[in-house]
Design a protein around this motif. Sequence first.
Motif, PDB file in Angstrom:
ATOM      1  N   SER A   1      -5.558  -5.496   1.679  1.00 35.22           N
ATOM      2  CA  SER A   1      -5.886  -4.149   2.120  1.00 35.22           C
ATOM      3  C   SER A   1      -6.152  -4.103   3.610  1.00 35.22           C
ATOM      4  O   SER A   1      -5.881  -3.106   4.269  1.00 35.22           O
ATOM      5  CB  SER A   1      -7.111  -3.644   1.368  1.00 35.22           C
ATOM      6  OG  SER A   1      -6.868  -3.683   0.007  1.00 35.22           O
TER       7      SER A   1
ATOM      8  N   HIS B   1       0.851   5.306   0.787  1.00 33.14           N
ATOM      9  CA  HIS B   1       0.097   6.400   1.408  1.00 33.14           C
ATOM     10  C   HIS B   1       0.675   7.718   0.946  1.00 33.14           C
ATOM     11  O   HIS B   1       1.883   7.909   0.970  1.00 33.14           O
ATOM     12  CB  HIS B   1       0.178   6.311   2.926  1.00 33.14           C
ATOM     13  CG  HIS B   1      -0.485   5.090   3.466  1.00 33.14           C
ATOM     14  ND1 HIS B   1      -1.779   5.094   3.903  1.00 33.14           N
ATOM     15  CD2 HIS B   1      -0.039   3.832   3.610  1.00 33.14           C
ATOM     16  CE1 HIS B   1      -2.112   3.879   4.310  1.00 33.14           C
ATOM     17  NE2 HIS B   1      -1.064   3.088   4.134  1.00 33.14           N
TER      18      HIS B   1
ATOM     19  N   SER C   1      -9.900   5.194  -3.102  1.00 32.43           N
ATOM     20  CA  SER C   1      -8.598   5.227  -2.457  1.00 32.43           C
ATOM     21  C   SER C   1      -8.521   6.341  -1.420  1.00 32.43           C
ATOM     22  O   SER C   1      -7.482   6.957  -1.258  1.00 32.43           O
ATOM     23  CB  SER C   1      -7.485   5.330  -3.488  1.00 32.43           C
ATOM     24  OG  SER C   1      -7.645   6.500  -4.214  1.00 32.43           O
TER      25      SER C   1
ATOM     26  N   VAL D   1      -4.766   6.579  -0.167  1.00 30.92           N
ATOM     27  CA  VAL D   1      -4.100   5.286  -0.044  1.00 30.92           C
ATOM     28  C   VAL D   1      -4.321   4.502  -1.333  1.00 30.92           C
ATOM     29  O   VAL D   1      -5.410   4.518  -1.907  1.00 30.92           O
ATOM     30  CB  VAL D   1      -4.608   4.501   1.187  1.00 30.92           C
ATOM     31  CG1 VAL D   1      -6.096   4.232   1.078  1.00 30.92           C
ATOM     32  CG2 VAL D   1      -3.850   3.203   1.347  1.00 30.92           C
ATOM     33  N   HIS D   2      -3.253   3.910  -1.824  1.00 35.10           N
ATOM     34  CA  HIS D   2      -3.403   3.075  -3.012  1.00 35.10           C
ATOM     35  C   HIS D   2      -3.012   1.657  -2.632  1.00 35.10           C
ATOM     36  O   HIS D   2      -1.832   1.355  -2.483  1.00 35.10           O
ATOM     37  CB  HIS D   2      -2.505   3.598  -4.139  1.00 35.10           C
ATOM     38  CG  HIS D   2      -2.743   2.912  -5.440  1.00 35.10           C
ATOM     39  ND1 HIS D   2      -3.845   3.162  -6.216  1.00 35.10           N
ATOM     40  CD2 HIS D   2      -2.046   1.954  -6.082  1.00 35.10           C
ATOM     41  CE1 HIS D   2      -3.804   2.402  -7.292  1.00 35.10           C
ATOM     42  NE2 HIS D   2      -2.726   1.656  -7.236  1.00 35.10           N
ATOM     43  N   ASP D   3      -4.017   0.810  -2.410  1.00 37.24           N
ATOM     44  CA  ASP D   3      -3.719  -0.583  -2.070  1.00 37.24           C
ATOM     45  C   ASP D   3      -4.334  -1.491  -3.132  1.00 37.24           C
ATOM     46  O   ASP D   3      -4.869  -1.015  -4.136  1.00 37.24           O
ATOM     47  CB  ASP D   3      -4.220  -0.925  -0.668  1.00 37.24           C
ATOM     48  CG  ASP D   3      -5.651  -0.502  -0.468  1.00 37.24           C
ATOM     49  OD1 ASP D   3      -6.328  -0.253  -1.477  1.00 37.24           O
ATOM     50  OD2 ASP D   3      -6.099  -0.428   0.688  1.00 37.24           O
TER      51      ASP D   3
ATOM     52  N   SER E   1      -8.451   7.692   2.380  1.00 36.28           N
ATOM     53  CA  SER E   1      -8.026   7.150   3.660  1.00 36.28           C
ATOM     54  C   SER E   1      -8.324   8.140   4.774  1.00 36.28           C
ATOM     55  O   SER E   1      -7.745   8.091   5.845  1.00 36.28           O
ATOM     56  CB  SER E   1      -6.532   6.849   3.596  1.00 36.28           C
ATOM     57  OG  SER E   1      -6.088   6.407   4.818  1.00 36.28           O
TER      58      SER E   1
ATOM     59  N   ASP F   1      -1.453  10.727   4.467  1.00 33.22           N
ATOM     60  CA  ASP F   1      -2.421   9.650   4.673  1.00 33.22           C
ATOM     61  C   ASP F   1      -3.824   9.991   4.211  1.00 33.22           C
ATOM     62  O   ASP F   1      -4.794   9.386   4.654  1.00 33.22           O
ATOM     63  CB  ASP F   1      -2.480   9.238   6.150  1.00 33.22           C
ATOM     64  CG  ASP F   1      -1.448   8.174   6.441  1.00 33.22           C
ATOM     65  OD1 ASP F   1      -0.719   7.816   5.505  1.00 33.22           O
ATOM     66  OD2 ASP F   1      -1.378   7.724   7.594  1.00 33.22           O
TER      67      ASP F   1
ATOM     68  N   ARG G   1     -14.150   1.098   3.631  1.00 32.29           N
ATOM     69  CA  ARG G   1     -13.263   2.058   4.292  1.00 32.29           C
ATOM     70  C   ARG G   1     -13.853   2.528   5.614  1.00 32.29           C
ATOM     71  O   ARG G   1     -13.160   2.590   6.619  1.00 32.29           O
ATOM     72  CB  ARG G   1     -13.017   3.273   3.391  1.00 32.29           C
ATOM     73  CG  ARG G   1     -12.379   2.955   2.068  1.00 32.29           C
ATOM     74  CD  ARG G   1     -10.878   2.885   2.158  1.00 32.29           C
ATOM     75  NE  ARG G   1     -10.290   2.633   0.846  1.00 32.29           N
ATOM     76  CZ  ARG G   1      -9.267   1.826   0.633  1.00 32.29           C
ATOM     77  NH1 ARG G   1      -8.689   1.189   1.626  1.00 32.29           N
ATOM     78  NH2 ARG G   1      -8.803   1.639  -0.576  1.00 32.29           N
TER      79      ARG G   1
ATOM     80  N   GLN H   1      -2.722  -4.557   5.963  1.00 31.65           N
ATOM     81  CA  GLN H   1      -1.630  -3.576   6.003  1.00 31.65           C
ATOM     82  C   GLN H   1      -1.615  -2.796   7.309  1.00 31.65           C
ATOM     83  O   GLN H   1      -2.585  -2.518   7.906  1.00 31.65           O
ATOM     84  CB  GLN H   1      -1.780  -2.617   4.838  1.00 31.65           C
ATOM     85  CG  GLN H   1      -3.211  -2.190   4.653  1.00 31.65           C
ATOM     86  CD  GLN H   1      -3.388  -0.767   4.319  1.00 31.65           C
ATOM     87  OE1 GLN H   1      -2.563   0.044   4.638  1.00 31.65           O
ATOM     88  NE2 GLN H   1      -4.498  -0.480   3.684  1.00 31.65           N
TER      89      GLN H   1
ATOM     90  N   ASN I   1      -7.142   5.271   9.734  1.00 31.70           N
ATOM     91  CA  ASN I   1      -6.306   4.396  10.564  1.00 31.70           C
ATOM     92  C   ASN I   1      -6.208   4.910  11.994  1.00 31.70           C
ATOM     93  O   ASN I   1      -6.193   4.145  12.951  1.00 31.70           O
ATOM     94  CB  ASN I   1      -4.905   4.291   9.957  1.00 31.70           C
ATOM     95  CG  ASN I   1      -4.964   3.637   8.596  1.00 31.70           C
ATOM     96  OD1 ASN I   1      -5.742   2.705   8.393  1.00 31.70           O
ATOM     97  ND2 ASN I   1      -4.180   4.141   7.675  1.00 31.70           N
TER      98      ASN I   1
ATOM     99  N   ALA J   1       0.828  -1.190   0.000  1.00 34.13           N
ATOM    100  CA  ALA J   1       0.000   0.000   0.000  1.00 34.13           C
ATOM    101  C   ALA J   1       0.869   1.249   0.000  1.00 34.13           C
ATOM    102  O   ALA J   1       1.905   1.281   0.645  1.00 34.13           O
ATOM    103  CB  ALA J   1      -0.913   0.016   1.214  1.00 34.13           C
TER     104      ALA J   1
END
Lengths: 482, 215
Positions: free
Chosen positions: A479, A63, A123, A70-72, A125, A67, A258, A482, A189, A61
Motif C-alpha cells: 500500500s 482508484h 479505503s 482506493v482499494h489496495d 483516499s 481518487d 492514511r 504504490q 496523494n 491498487a
Amino acid sequence: MNYLASLSPIYAEMFLLVMVCAILIVDLFIVNYTKTVTYLLTQTSLFCTVLILLFTHQPGAAHLFNDMFVHDVMSYVLKVFICLAVMAMLLYSRSYLLVRGLFTGEFLALVMFATLGMMVMTSASNFLTLYLGLELLALSLYAMVALQRDSAIATESAMKYFILGAMASGFLLYGMSMLYGATGSLDINRIADVIQHGTPNKSLLVFGLVFIVAGLAFKLGAVPFHMWVPDVYHGAPTAVTMFIGTAPKLAAFAFVMRILVEALQPLMIHWSGMLMILAVLSMAVGNITAIAQTNLKRMFAYSTIAHMGFLLLGVLSGTIEGYGSAMFYAMVYVLMSLGGFGMIMLLSREGFEADTLNDFKGLNQRSPWLAFMMLLLMFSMAGVPPTVGFYAKFSVLNAALDAGHLTLVVMAVLFSLIGAFYYLRIVKLMYFDAPESHEKIYIQPDSSLLVSLNGMAILLLGIFPNTLMSVCFVSVQQSLLQ
Amino acid sequence: MNFETVLFYLFAAVTVFAALRVITARNPLHAVLFLVLAFVSSAGIWMLLEAEFLAIALVLVYVGAVMVLFLFVVMMLDINIEQLRKGFWQWLPLGGLLAALIGVQMVWVLGADEISAGTTAVKHAADYSNTKELGRLIYTDYVYPFEIAAVLLLVAMVAAIALTLRKRRDTKRQDVNKQVKVRREDRVRIVSVPSARQVESVQEAAASNHGHTAD
C-alpha cells in the motif's frame, strides 16, 4: 456494462449497503421476538461481503471516483478482518442481547451501517471520505450505546461519548481545513505530493497536524484524550462495548495510516514526537489505573488504552516493520478483546452481569474449559510467550528498537510488566479462589464453540505467527509503495 | 481596506459575539435566538466568498427549519438553567487559563510568519451560476462522498426512530377492538335500590333542619 465492471473494487460496499436497506424493510414484517430471520440475513450478508471481497480482489491498487476511493492490499485485508470480527461479535452477543430485549432489527442495521462506515474509512483516499466514513461509524456507535433506554448509566455514557466524539470530530475537521489551506487539496496523494515538492506554509501544516493528532488520539482513546473510554466501556451494554472495542480499532489503524503515513509522511519528525508522548502516557496511565479497577469492563477499558499506546509505538517507528507490526498488533488486539468481552457475556444471564472480578472467582471449579480459555486470553493480553500477544508486543518493540527508540522500548516493557499484574490476578482468582456461587453455567453451543476457536486461535497464532505477520507486512508494504 | 473587508470584519464580529452569547445567555430562548444570529451572519460571510447557494441554503434550512424546531423543543422542555450553570464560576479560572494558553500558542505559531493563502479565489463573472456548478460537482466528482452522506442521513433516521419509538408499559391507550366488542352487561350494572323506605326519617330531618334555621 463496462462502467459497472470498473466498479468491481467497491462491489462489497455496494452489496452491504443494499443488504442493510433490504434488512431494514424485511425486519418490519417479522413479528418474531427472537428475530432469527433478520439475524441470519445479517450474518449471511456479512459473509457474502467477505466472499465478494475475496473474489473481486485484484493485485495492485484500484482508484475510483476521482481518487476518493482506493482499494489496495491493506484495505482488502482489513476489510475482510473487520467483517469477520463483526460476525464473531454478533455470534457472541446474540443471546446476551436477546434476554435484555436489545436484539432488534435496528440494532442489526446499525451494526451493518457501522461496518459500512469502517469499510469506507479503510479505503478512503481523500479527507472527505475519511471523515464521512468516520462519522458513519461514530453515529451508529452513539446510537448503539444509547439503545438501552431504561438504563441511566448507558444513557449517560452515550451522552459523554456523543459530546466528546463530536468535539474530536471538530478537532479533526479544523486540522483538515488547515491542511487544505496549506496545500490546496483534500486528496491524500496530492497533499503528500505538495508537501514533498511544493512550497506549502510549514507552520500552517504543523498547526493543522497538531489538531489532527489530537482528533486521532481522541478516537483511538490515547492519553490525555482517553477520558471517555472507561465510562463508555462501562456504561454501554457489554455487546456494544465489545463492538466498540474490536472492529473499529482496525478501522482506526487504517485511518492513522492514511492520514499520518500516506498524506503526512514528510512531517514525520513532527508527528512521531507527538505520538511518542501519547504512547508513553497511554501505556503508563492505562496499565497503572487498570490495577485499581474492580469492574472487568472498566479494567478492559484501561487495558485498551495501554494497548493503543503499543499500537502507536509501532506507528511512530516510521518503518515498514513498524507499520506492519502495528497492524499485526491491532488484529491480535481485536482477537483478544473479542474473547475477553465474549467471556463476560457467556457468564452473564438474565438480570445479572458477570462484569466484576469476583464473578470470575473459582471459575476453574465451575467450568475448567472456560477458565482455560480465559487463562489463554489473559496470558495473551499480558504478553506471555506461547500466546500471540507476546509476538504482537515483541514485533512492535523490535521495530521501535530498530528505529532507535531505546528509552521508549524500556518504558514499554516496564509498563507492560506492571500491566501483567492485573491480568494475572484474574488467573489467580479463577484457579486459586473459591467460587462465590455454584450456579451451573449454561451457554449456547454456538458461542461456546466460538470461544474455544477464539482461545485456540490465540494459542495457534502464538506458535505459528508467521503467516499473519507476513500478511500484515506485505499489505502495508504494497500500500505504501504504490 | 475596501468595502468587502469592512463587511467581512462586521460579519465576523457579529458571529463571534453571537456565539459567545449562545453559551452565556441566561435564558435558553435567548441562546437559541443568538444561534440564529450566528447562522445568519456566517451566511453573510459565505455570501462574501461568492458561495451564494450555500449561504441561502444555510438561512433556509438552518434558520428556517432546524432552528424553529429547536425553538419548539427548548420551549417545551423545562430547563433549569441555574442547575446547568452550577460550578461555572468554580471552573472558570482553570478553563479560562487553558483557553488563554491555547489562544496565545495559536497566535504565537500562526503569527510567526505571514499566513497568506497560496492562491486567491478566482473572481467569477456576474452571470456565473454557483448553483449549477455545485450540482455538476456533486453528481460527478463528488458522487461517492455524496452517497455516503446520504447513508449518514439514513443512519440518523434509523437511530432516531430506534431511540425514541418504544412501547412504554405505563401508558394508557385506546383498544378499539375492545371498545367495539363491548356488551351491555360489561358496562351497565343494574342495582335494585329499595325505594320508599325511611322516607319519614328524611322528612323528619328536613323538618328539624327547617326548624333550626327558623330559630
